[in-house]
Design a protein around this motif. Structure first.
Motif, PDB file in Angstrom:
ATOM      1  N   ASP A 183       0.804  -1.124   0.073  1.00 50.32           N
ATOM      2  CA  ASP A 183      -0.013  -0.001   0.106  1.00 50.32           C
ATOM      3  C   ASP A 183       0.781   1.270  -0.042  1.00 50.32           C
TER       4      ASP A 183
ATOM      5  N   LYS B 106       0.506   4.709  -3.895  1.00 54.61           N
ATOM      6  CA  LYS B 106      -0.392   3.833  -4.384  1.00 54.61           C
ATOM      7  C   LYS B 106      -1.724   3.382  -3.356  1.00 54.61           C
ATOM      8  N   ASN B 107      -3.007   3.402  -3.674  1.00 55.01           N
ATOM      9  CA  ASN B 107      -4.013   3.268  -2.831  1.00 55.01           C
ATOM     10  C   ASN B 107      -4.164   4.210  -1.553  1.00 55.01           C
TER      11      ASN B 107
ATOM     12  N   MET C  91     -14.261   3.765  -5.357  1.00 56.86           N
ATOM     13  CA  MET C  91     -13.369   4.433  -4.458  1.00 56.86           C
ATOM     14  C   MET C  91     -13.942   5.286  -3.552  1.00 56.86           C
TER      15      MET C  91
ATOM     16  N   SER D 252     -12.369   6.155  -0.305  1.00 49.82           N
ATOM     17  CA  SER D 252     -10.923   6.889  -0.250  1.00 49.82           C
ATOM     18  C   SER D 252     -11.125   8.360  -0.305  1.00 49.82           C
TER      19      SER D 252
ATOM     20  N   PHE E  80      -5.059   3.176  -7.858  1.00 44.22           N
ATOM     21  CA  PHE E  80      -5.994   2.201  -7.049  1.00 44.22           C
ATOM     22  C   PHE E  80      -6.126   0.808  -7.577  1.00 44.22           C
TER      23      PHE E  80
ATOM     24  N   LYS F 294      -7.353  -0.527 -10.225  1.00 50.89           N
ATOM     25  CA  LYS F 294      -8.553  -0.815 -10.859  1.00 50.89           C
ATOM     26  C   LYS F 294      -8.589  -0.713 -12.470  1.00 50.89           C
TER      27      LYS F 294
END
Length: 317
Positions: free
Chosen positions: A35, A52-53, A73, A76, A163, A165
């Protein structure tokens, strides 16, 4: 002697292994695992390292809010400009999300309080980029009017990479491309010419190819009714009702800015006057009132672009 030598060998192996682990942690960002991995995002205003993330994202661009929401998301997202949110993004007015001002007047104090991991901005805020950068890593994700699909897809793919995705984004973009291809085929067999207009405070502006609403011409292939519009790509060209009558478009697309910013639904009263009623667009019921939420506020998102494509199709059906 042999025992000392063996001990030295074991210590050396442990040191090499420890050094290797330390090096591996550094390549993954802050050393806290997957992460914390960083990627470098190149954008119009610079180069930004992004974790990231990210857990707390502030987005000043409603198209990117739209895309983040579509990619699932929402947890987030920490802060959004809550003024004039389109109806389909109304949930972001809830207490779960901090209000960070308006699209043109960010509340930097509120953004600071969030301590975001990532800030997303676009054209309306680009002059304030340095101020955002002082708070957190900031990326510019505006739309290039001259390269609409290229910049739109680039923005979606960047968020998808941040993310994790990518697979979902690829499918969503493929669906949009398929819809565009269908409309382009219809447009090729249709000689109808269109004029794109925006109403605001009783005045009307026109937009042509390579403008903020130019995907109707540039991407979908619907012909322009005006040979030349000397328009600012963002703000359009001021026109009169006589201009619309003389242009006599087959299709008249209308975007109501007043409705977008909460100042009433005035477009129909402005547009449907005696001069415009003489045009082919009015006579053939081809005045198409476009959703200002998609076109004026959040254009450039996965949901908004898909809807914009579908709405534009009404003119050639």
């Amino acid at each position: 002697m042999k025992q000392k030598l063996s001990l030295l060998v074991i210590i050396s192996i442990i040191m090499v292994f420890t050094a290797a682990c330390g090096s591996q942690e550094k390549t993954s960002g802050s050393g806290k695992g997957k992460d914390s991995e960083e990627i470098v995002v190149n954008h119009q205003l610079g180069e930004t390292k992004v974790m990231k993330n990210p857990k707390k994202v502030v987005t000043m661009d409603l198209g990117m809010l739209d895309t983040l929401d579509k990619l699932g998301m929402e947890d987030s997202i920490a802060g959004v400009p809550q003024q004039n949110l389109p109806d389909y993004l109304e949930k972001y007015k809830g207490e779960k999300y901090k209000n960070i001002g308006s699209l043109k007047e960010p509340d930097f104090e509120a953004i600071n309080e969030i301590k975001p991991d990532l800030i997303i901005i676009s054209g309306r805020q680009q002059d304030l980029y340095d101020k955002f950068e002082e708070i957190a890593p900031t990326i510019f994700m505006g739309i290039d009017n001259k390269k609409f699909m290229e910049s739109f897809e680039g923005n979606v793919n960047t968020l998808a990479k941040i993310f994790g995705k990518e697979e979902q984004a690829e499918k969503e973009l493929a669906d949009i491309e398929s819809s565009i291809d269908d409309i382009k085929k219809k447009a090729e067999g249709n000689n109808a010419k269109a004029l794109i207009t925006l109403t605001a405070g009783g005045k009307v502006t026109a937009f042509g190819p390579n403008s903020r609403f130019g995907l109707i011409h540039d991407v979908l292939g619907i012909q322009s009714a005006a040979d030349k519009i000397d328009a600012d790509p963002t703000h359009g060209q001021n026109i009169s009702m006589e201009f619309i009558a003389e242009t006599n478009p087959d299709i008249l697309y209308v975007i109501d800015r007043d409705a977008a910013v909460g100042e009433g639904n005035n477009a129909k009263k402005v547009i449907e006057n005696q001069l415009v009623k003489k045009t082919k667009a009015y006579t053939n019921d081809k005045i198409v009132y476009l959703d200002p939420g998609y076109w004026y506020l959040s254009g450039g998102g996965l949901v908004s672009v898909a809807e914009m494509v579908e709405e534009a199709q009404k003119g050639i059906e």
